[in-house]
Design a protein around this motif. Structure first.
Motif, PDB file in Angstrom:
ATOM      1  N   UNK A 130       0.800  -1.268  -0.088  1.00  0.00           N
ATOM      2  CA  UNK A 130      -0.087  -0.035   0.067  1.00  0.00           C
ATOM      3  C   UNK A 130       0.818   1.278   0.037  1.00  0.00           C
ATOM      4  N   UNK A 131       2.005   1.109   0.591  1.00  0.00           N
ATOM      5  CA  UNK A 131       2.873   2.236   0.692  1.00  0.00           C
ATOM      6  C   UNK A 131       3.545   2.669  -0.603  1.00  0.00           C
ATOM      7  N   UNK A 132       3.944   1.582  -1.244  1.00  0.00           N
ATOM      8  CA  UNK A 132       4.344   1.679  -2.758  1.00  0.00           C
ATOM      9  C   UNK A 132       3.225   2.290  -3.582  1.00  0.00           C
ATOM     10  N   UNK A 133       2.096   1.976  -3.401  1.00  0.00           N
ATOM     11  CA  UNK A 133       1.049   2.465  -4.395  1.00  0.00           C
ATOM     12  C   UNK A 133       0.695   3.911  -3.771  1.00  0.00           C
ATOM     13  N   UNK A 134       0.707   4.312  -2.698  1.00  0.00           N
ATOM     14  CA  UNK A 134       0.428   5.569  -2.273  1.00  0.00           C
ATOM     15  C   UNK A 134       1.795   6.655  -2.655  1.00  0.00           C
ATOM     16  N   UNK A 135       3.153   6.261  -2.721  1.00  0.00           N
ATOM     17  CA  UNK A 135       4.032   7.072  -3.288  1.00  0.00           C
ATOM     18  C   UNK A 135       3.874   7.130  -4.546  1.00  0.00           C
ATOM     19  N   UNK A 136       3.246   6.444  -5.413  1.00  0.00           N
ATOM     20  CA  UNK A 136       3.012   6.324  -6.763  1.00  0.00           C
ATOM     21  C   UNK A 136       1.894   7.495  -6.757  1.00  0.00           C
ATOM     22  N   UNK A 137       0.902   7.213  -6.135  1.00  0.00           N
ATOM     23  CA  UNK A 137      -0.211   8.047  -6.121  1.00  0.00           C
ATOM     24  C   UNK A 137      -0.221   9.530  -5.814  1.00  0.00           C
ATOM     25  N   UNK A 138       0.513   9.843  -4.716  1.00  0.00           N
ATOM     26  CA  UNK A 138       0.894  11.008  -4.119  1.00  0.00           C
ATOM     27  C   UNK A 138       1.715  11.851  -5.402  1.00  0.00           C
ATOM     28  N   UNK A 139       2.642  11.065  -5.700  1.00  0.00           N
ATOM     29  CA  UNK A 139       3.514  11.832  -6.892  1.00  0.00           C
ATOM     30  C   UNK A 139       2.746  12.252  -8.270  1.00  0.00           C
ATOM     31  N   UNK A 140       1.890  11.492  -8.454  1.00  0.00           N
ATOM     32  CA  UNK A 140       0.874  11.528  -9.551  1.00  0.00           C
ATOM     33  C   UNK A 140       0.209  12.532  -9.424  1.00  0.00           C
ATOM     34  N   UNK A 141      -0.412  12.718  -8.271  1.00  0.00           N
ATOM     35  CA  UNK A 141      -1.169  14.095  -7.959  1.00  0.00           C
ATOM     36  C   UNK A 141      -0.533  15.232  -8.076  1.00  0.00           C
ATOM     37  N   UNK A 142       0.747  15.106  -7.575  1.00  0.00           N
ATOM     38  CA  UNK A 142       1.688  16.380  -7.777  1.00  0.00           C
ATOM     39  C   UNK A 142       1.933  16.919  -9.334  1.00  0.00           C
ATOM     40  N   UNK A 143       1.890  16.012  -9.977  1.00  0.00           N
ATOM     41  CA  UNK A 143       2.446  16.355 -11.359  1.00  0.00           C
ATOM     42  C   UNK A 143       1.452  17.501 -12.068  1.00  0.00           C
TER      43      UNK A 143
END
Ligand SMILES: [Fe+2]
Length: 130
Positions: free
Chosen positions: A117-130
């Motif tokens: 879940x943390x791996x996904x969250x890192x991906x998700x949060x980075x994607x939101x910031x793009x």
């Protein structure tokens, strides 16, 4: 309480649901709630399903490349939990069965959150910031 800050993903909805899962697993061990064990087991089973559904919706919405293998982990866990619940209803030693379910849920969750879940969250949060 088995929840700790280190388990936080940073996605509030997912973190709240994870905390609720730990809380429900804890209820099982609370002797003062012994008459509610069956209701708690049922709630836990339904809530696990709801949580996975919601988490997988986050995966789809963000085109998470590892959505499919992650979903497989959810499917495997749900199957294992279902089996354990059936064991509980057959068991003569209910308290041993409850302990098994509690450690299965909390152990799996901790490992799954930390690794997946943390791996996904890192991906998700980075994607939101793009
Ligand atoms: Fe997950």
């Amino acid at each position: 309480m088995l929840w700790s800050k280190t388990l936080e993903t940073g996605i509030p909805k997912i973190d709240e649901q994870h905390q609720e899962l730990f809380r429900q697993a804890d209820f099982l061990l609370d002797r003062s709630k012994a008459d509610k064990v069956e209701a708690t087991l049922k709630f836990l089973k339904d809530y696990v399903a709801k949580h996975f559904f919601d988490e997988e919706a986050f995966h789809r919405a963000s085109q998470y490349p590892k959505a499919e293998p992650h979903k497989q982990l959810h499917v495997e866990f749900s199957g294992g939990l279902k089996k354990q619940l059936e064991e509980y209803f057959k068991a003569t030693n209910k308290s041993a069965s409850i302990l098994t379910i509690n450690s299965m849920v909390t152990g799996w969750l901790r490992d799954h959150i930390m690794r997946h879940d943390k791996e996904f969250a890192t991906y998700y949060i980075q994607k939101q910031q793009r």
